[in-house]
Structure formats: structure tokens, C-alpha cells
Design a protein around this motif. Structure first.
Motif, short mmCIF file in Angstrom:
data_model
loop_
_atom_site.label_atom_id
_atom_site.label_comp_id
_atom_site.label_asym_id
_atom_site.label_seq_id
_atom_site.Cartn_x
_atom_site.Cartn_y
_atom_site.Cartn_z
N ALA A 4 -20.72 -48.75 17.96
CA ALA A 4 -21.96 -48.58 18.72
C ALA A 4 -22.27 -47.10 18.91
CB ALA A 4 -21.86 -49.28 20.07
N PHE A 5 -21.25 -46.28 19.11
CA PHE A 5 -21.44 -44.82 19.20
C PHE A 5 -22.15 -44.31 17.96
CE2 PHE A 5 -20.17 -40.61 17.94
CZ PHE A 5 -20.19 -39.85 19.10
N TYR A 6 -21.76 -44.82 16.80
CA TYR A 6 -22.31 -44.36 15.54
C TYR A 6 -23.69 -44.93 15.24
CZ TYR A 6 -19.66 -41.25 12.58
OH TYR A 6 -19.13 -40.12 12.03
N ASN A 7 -23.89 -46.20 15.53
CA ASN A 7 -25.08 -46.88 15.02
C ASN A 7 -26.19 -47.08 16.05
OD1 ASN A 7 -24.27 -47.71 12.15
ND2 ASN A 7 -22.51 -48.34 13.37
N ALA A 8 -25.89 -47.00 17.35
CA ALA A 8 -26.95 -47.11 18.36
C ALA A 8 -28.00 -46.01 18.18
CB ALA A 8 -26.35 -47.07 19.76
N PRO A 9 -27.63 -44.75 17.91
CA PRO A 9 -28.67 -43.74 17.66
C PRO A 9 -29.55 -44.08 16.46
CG PRO A 9 -26.57 -42.67 18.12
CD PRO A 9 -26.29 -44.13 17.95
N LEU A 10 -28.97 -44.75 15.45
CA LEU A 10 -29.76 -45.16 14.30
C LEU A 10 -30.80 -46.20 14.71
CD1 LEU A 10 -30.06 -45.02 11.19
CD2 LEU A 10 -28.42 -46.90 11.07
N VAL A 11 -30.39 -47.18 15.51
CA VAL A 11 -31.33 -48.19 16.03
C VAL A 11 -32.40 -47.51 16.87
CG1 VAL A 11 -31.56 -50.21 17.52
CG2 VAL A 11 -29.59 -50.01 15.98
N PRO B 70 -18.24 -36.57 11.37
CA PRO B 70 -17.21 -37.31 10.62
C PRO B 70 -16.66 -38.45 11.45
CG PRO B 70 -16.84 -34.93 10.52
CD PRO B 70 -17.90 -35.15 11.55
N SER B 71 -16.56 -39.62 10.86
CA SER B 71 -16.13 -40.79 11.62
C SER B 71 -14.70 -40.68 12.11
CB SER B 71 -16.31 -42.06 10.78
OG SER B 71 -15.71 -41.91 9.51
N ILE B 72 -13.83 -40.01 11.36
CA ILE B 72 -12.45 -39.88 11.80
C ILE B 72 -12.37 -39.00 13.05
CG2 ILE B 72 -11.93 -37.86 10.36
CD1 ILE B 72 -9.55 -40.79 11.22
N MET B 73 -13.30 -38.04 13.18
CA MET B 73 -13.33 -37.20 14.38
C MET B 73 -13.78 -38.02 15.59
SD MET B 73 -15.58 -33.80 15.07
CE MET B 73 -16.99 -34.77 15.59
N VAL B 74 -14.74 -38.90 15.38
CA VAL B 74 -15.18 -39.79 16.45
C VAL B 74 -14.03 -40.69 16.89
CG1 VAL B 74 -16.76 -41.66 17.06
CG2 VAL B 74 -17.58 -39.71 15.72
N VAL C 81 -21.04 -41.73 29.11
CA VAL C 81 -19.69 -42.28 28.92
C VAL C 81 -19.43 -42.57 27.45
CG1 VAL C 81 -18.17 -44.22 29.42
CG2 VAL C 81 -19.53 -43.20 31.25
N VAL C 82 -20.38 -43.25 26.81
CA VAL C 82 -20.15 -43.72 25.43
C VAL C 82 -20.30 -42.60 24.41
CG1 VAL C 82 -20.96 -45.30 23.64
CG2 VAL C 82 -20.87 -46.05 26.02
#
Length: 582
Positions: A163-170, A119-123, A329-330
Motif C-alpha cells: 500500500a505504501f508503494y501503490n496508494a500514491p499511484l491510485v 527502491p523497493s528493498i529500501m522501503v 504513519v504509513v
């Protein structure tokens, strides 16, 4: 058999033969009521003034300097920066996963599914716990005599969280493309005199660029419509379109919110269409029959001891190690910081007072206050309701989009439209339409908050069921169905008895996705739960965050446990979820 029995049997046979058509019609009706009608409600409200058609509300939004510069320009700016950061952080991960073997590689690859589950709010809570004034980062800097650093409520914090959310997608999309590069093309370039660097630039990079562009475009679409992360880390002073719509709804400025939502939806649809067109042209290209061999990251050993690595090998391992530190870190930092903040006090001492606060709030809180147990119960109830609605809808859409018939692409586009429309817009449409009520004659028909929230969650979740089941259905041998039909089975019976058992892993993974998406959904829920007791765990986390961090992190940890269970199921059964299914 009596005459009445034969008539009944004949009726049942006819219904069974038409069952698939009836189920498809019911699914289309549900999609019309739960998605297209609410969205149409927003569009109608945006082009009417005092009951008459008018483009004034939209023109006002498009010509207002505040909206053009402060809202839309900032939204596009943060999405562009977030895309650059996500690509920069995701590409090294793709390089490591595609080119190297090491213990835990498959686990690391599985973790690239996290953006679809957490969940994005948890991030956002994790980033507050890490980068806040008294956060983990400043505590570590204080130990070495540095700091403090203030990152909260800045553009940098929003970009880093995105970036935390979308770097794994990339990483996931680019890894799939890298692994499909045919090793023979690289060998041919080397045999013609190209050195490794030239072979990489001339042969490998051109085959990776389409995947990188697909990941970047998808990231821009996602971050352009980002809501919870911007709300928690930027607030109204760094508002994007989604956050400002939420503010207008809170101020009961529904007409202005609708006009802004229409403009944003139009932009999102254009971006999504551009992505789908480009992704469709690239699908199926570069499928190498002989992938490049992966190299071990561990040093080789011989009978004389460890092999003396070349300078290149040493630099490679140092680069991987450095990237690992950045990843820790990220990606790990915010989650670990949230867990630590939930069990530490203001002086850094270990304590369970934040969890005790949740228990006290549950026992003694007023009826208008947010309590943890109703939030947990509501989240689980809505998730189960979402499964009951989204799972059959998603499976039916998967069946329809894998059949050959005229207009199939139109059906596919209409079915996937919820992916291009933000939850804020859907929530606003349901609030103004279904929740406020529809007048039919002298009667006003209303949908209560609980049903509306389940409907919003199901609309957001069922495309993920479709994307898990459809690829598996598409690869089944058509002769299996033909054999069942030749033995007298109806089309519906063949689906139930032959096809679905063979794609059951995809159905289970789709169900886990639907459950996880419902548990973490925030955009539509925060609008539909306003002023009611229908709040969920993500909404409770956001409301606790507005007052104190400790209870918010404790509630976030409860949410983490629930979503982690969903991730385990997805990782176990969702192996087919790849770049083509995003």
C-alpha cells in the motif's frame, strides 16, 4: 569539389536519409538480444526435457497442489488484499488533492511519483526498522504502556508495504480523473433537485470509477509480481511466485524455476493485456473543460476574527487531519524509522557505529564479503551504462510509436512488453542464456556479469523514457517538421534539430527515471550478481539485512540520498508524467 568528395558527400547524404531507419533497426536488434532472447531461453527450458520438447515441467507446476495452493493462491491473495489496501489509502488522497487548496499541495502531488523512484528493498528495510520487535512502533507503544506488536513476517506487513508503494499511484490516477470532471454536470444535477450527496453519487462517482479500476488493476499487476518487499518482509515462509523462483535458482533447480516463471509470465501478460485494453477504452473520456473549484482547507478570516465554520467544514478538516496522521504513519514512518535506526544503538542512544561498521568492512572485509564502496561504484556505473543504452532506445521507440504507419500498435506492444515481464524472469533468462554462454560452432560466446546487469537495467528502464517522451512528441505541430523538410533537412536531421529540443524536458525526465530505476533495480540484479562482485547498493542492503539491521539501514540511507537526487530531477522536469503515461 572533386569527384571523390562529391561521392563522399552523396554517401553521407544517403546515410543521413536512412539514419532513422538504421537507428530503429539497431534498437530492434538490441531489444531482441537483451529481452526477447533471454525470455525465450526461459520458455525453451520450460518445455524441454533431455533436449526433447515436453510439456511435463509446466503440467507438473499446474497440477502440483503446493504450487497451486501455497504459491499461486497466496500470490493472488496478497495481491488482492494489497489492491484493496492501496485503493482504500489512495482515494482519500485523491479527494484532498482534487477538491482542496492548501499550502504544500503541489509538493504533496509531486510526491505521488515516489513509487517509481524509491527502491523497493529500501522501503522494505524501512518497514523492518518501524515494525520490528525493537522498531519505532513498539518503542512509541511502550511509552504509552502498550504493545509490543509483532508485524514482521506476516501478511499484514506485506500488504501495508505494498500500500505504501501503490496508494500514491491510485491517488495520482484518480486525482487526474477527478480534476477532469466538468463542474457544469454537477450544477445541472443540483438544479434538477439533487442534494450534494446525490449529485456526487450520480454524477461524479461514475466518472471516477474507470480511473479507480485502472489504478486497482495496475496495482494488482504490480503486487502480483512483487519480489523484494515479499522477500524481506515475508521470506520463504510467505513466498510468492517471484520469491519461490529466486529460491529455486539459488538451489540450481533451473528447469523447475523456468517452468514456474513461464506460468507466472503468462498470467502477468494476461493481466497486463486486460489492463491495457480497459485503460485504452477509458483514455480521453471525461475531459471536463470546466473543472470543479477547489475549496480552501484553511479557515476563513474576517475583520471580526475567524469565521465560524459550519459543522460540515469542521468534520471535513478533522477527516483531512485524521488522514494526514495515517499518511504520516504509513508513508513517513518507515523512511524516518530507517534513518533513526541508522544512527541509534541497541539502547536507543545516538551513535554512528553502523556507518563506522561500513567503513571498517570497506577497509578490512574479506574479498567474498559485501563492501559498501564497490556497491556504490557498481550502482553508479550501471546507472550510467543504463543511460547510454536506455535513453536512445527509449527516444527511438517514442519516435516510432508516435508515427503513423501500418503495424504501429504491434511495435508499441512489443516495445512495452518489458513492463509486463518481471525482472526475475529477465534475470533468469540472461543467466541461462547470455551469462552461461551461447555456443556458435565451436566457440562459446558469453556476456560478463557487468554487461548483463546493465542490459537487464536498460530493458527495465527504457519504457519509462518512452512514456516520458512520446506524449510530448505526439503533441508537436507536424508543420514544424514539414517546414524543416521543405528547407532540405532529412527526417533524421529534423528530429535532431527541431523535435528533440522541443521535448527536451521529457528526455531529461526520462533519463532521471532510467537512472533511478537502475539504481534501485533488485530483481534481475540479485540473480546476475550472485557469486560475483557485481552487487549493487540494493543487493548490499538485502545482504546486510540478513545479518544485522543497523548496517542495512545505514546502507539504505546512502541509497536514499542517491535516489532523492533523481526524484528532484524528475519532479523538476517530469511534469508531463501523468495517469495516461503510467
Amino acid at each position: 569539389m572533386t569527384a571523390s568528395g562529391r561521392r563522399l558527400s552523396g554517401t553521407l547524404d544517403r546515410l543521413e536519409r536512412r539514419a532513422l531507419v538504421l537507428v530503429a533497426a539497431a534498437t530492434a536488434l538490441a531489444l531482441l538480444v537483451l529481452f526477447y532472447y533471454p525470455v525465450a531461453t526461459v520458455f525453451v527450458e520450460a518445455v524441454t526435457v533431455d533436449g526433447a520438447l515436453s510439456t511435463d515441467p509446466i503440467v507438473e507446476v499446474l497440477t502440483d497442489r503446493f504450487y497451486l495452493v501455497d504459491i499461486f493462491w497466496f500470490t493472488a491473495k496478497q495481491a488482492a488484499l494489497s489492491t484493496v489496501a492501496s485503493v482504500a489509502l489512495g482515494l482519500p488522497g485523491a479527494w484532498i488533492l482534487a477538491r482542496f487548496d492548501f499550502p504544500g499541495r503541489e509538493t504533496l502531488r509531486s510526491l505521488t511519483i515516489l513509487p517509481f523512484v524509491l527502491p523497493s528493498i529500501m522501503v522494505a528495510i524501512g518497514f523492518v526498522a518501524m515494525f520490528g520487535q525493537n522498531g519505532t512502533l513498539n518503542q512509541v507503544l511502550a511509552v504509552v504502556g502498550l504493545g509490543p506488536v509483532s508485524l514482521l513476517y506476516t501478511l499484514e506487513a506485506i500488504v501495508l508495504a505494498h500500500a505504501f508503494y501503490n496508494a500514491p499511484l491510485v491517488t495520482r490516477i484518480t486525482t487526474a480523473a477527478w480534476e477532469s470532471v466538468d463542474a457544469r454536470t454537477v450544477e445541472t444535477a443540483r438544479s434538477l433537485g439533487a442534494n450534494p450527496t446525490r449529485a456526487f453519487l450520480d454524477v461524479v462517482v461514475p466518472q471516477l470509477l474507470p480511473a479507480v479500476f485502472v489504478g486497482a488493476t495496475l496495482t494488482f499487476v504490480f503486487t502480483f509480481a512483487s519480489f523484494p518487499i515479499v522477500l524481506a518482509l515475508g521470506g520463504f515462509q510467505l513466498a510468492t511466485v517471484e520469491v519461490w523462483i529466486y529460491k529455486l535458482v539459488g538451489e540450481l533447480e533451473y528447469a523447475e524455476a523456468a517452468a514456474l516463471a513461464v506460468v507466472e509470465t503468462a498470467l502477468s501478460l494476461v493481466l497486463t493485456y486486460a489492463y491495457l485494453q480497459y485503460e485504452g477504452r477509458q483514455r480521453g473520456t471525461g475531459q471536463g473543460a470546466h473543472p470543479q473549484p477547489r475549496h480552501s482547507l484553511l479557515p476563513a478570516f474576517s475583520s471580526l476574527g475567524p469565521d465560524r465554520s459550519s459543522v460540515e467544514s469542521v468534520l471535513t478538516r478533522l477527516a483531512v487531519f485524521g488522514y494526514g496522521v495515517v499518511v504520516a504513519v504509513v508513508f513517513l514512518g518507515p523512511i524516518v524509522s530507517m534513518i533513526l535506526a541508522s544512527v541509534t544503538g541497541p539502547e536507543g542512544e545516538l551513535t554512528l557505529r553502523h556507518y563506522e561498521f561500513l567503513l571498517q568492512r570497506q577497509a578490512t572485509g574479506a574479498s567474498y564479503q559485501v563492501k559498501p564502496l564497490p556497491a556504490i561504484q557498481n550502482s553508479l556505473l550501471y546507472a550510467l551504462g543504463t543511460l547510454l543504452v536506455a535513453l536512445p532506445m527509449g527516444v527511438v521507440m517514442a519516435v516510432l510509436t508516435t508515427r503513423r504507419f501500418r503495424g504501429r500498435k504491434v511495435i508499441d506492444a512489443l516495445a512495452m512488453a518489458p513492463l509486463a515481464v518481471s525482472g526475475i524472469v529477465v534475470g533468469l533468462g540472461m543467466l541461462r542464456g547470455l551469462v552461461f554462454g551461447i555456443r556458435i560452432g565451436d566457440t562459446r560466446v558469453q556476456v560478463v556479469g557487468t554487461v548483463a546487469i546493465v542490459a537487464a537495467h536498460a530493458v527495465a528502464a527504457y519504457p519509462f523514457v518512452t512514456r516520458n517522451v512520446a506524449p510530448l512528441l505526439g503533441t508537436l505541430d507536424s508543420r514544424l517538421v514539414e517546414s524543416a523538410r521543405s528547407l532540405g533537412a532529412s527526417r533524421f536531421r529534423a528530429l535532431l534539430d527541431v523535435e528533440l529540443p522541443l521535448v527536451w524536458a521529457g528526455v531529461v525526465a526520462g533519463a532521471a527515471f532510467a537512472f533511478a530505476i537502475s539504481i534501485g533495480e533488485f530483481d534481475a540484479t540479485v540473480i546476475l550478481a550472485s557469486g560475483s562482485g557485481s552487487y549493487t547498493m540494493p543487493v548490499a542492503v538485502e545482504r546486510f539485512l540478513g545479518r544485522r539491521l543497523g548496517p542495512a539501514t545505514a546502507m539504505g540511507c546512502v541509497l536514499l540520498v542517491v535516489t532523492s537526487l533523481s526524484f528532484v530531477v524528475i519532479e523538476r522536469y517530469g511534469g508531463q508524467w501523468g495517469s495516461d503515461d503510467v
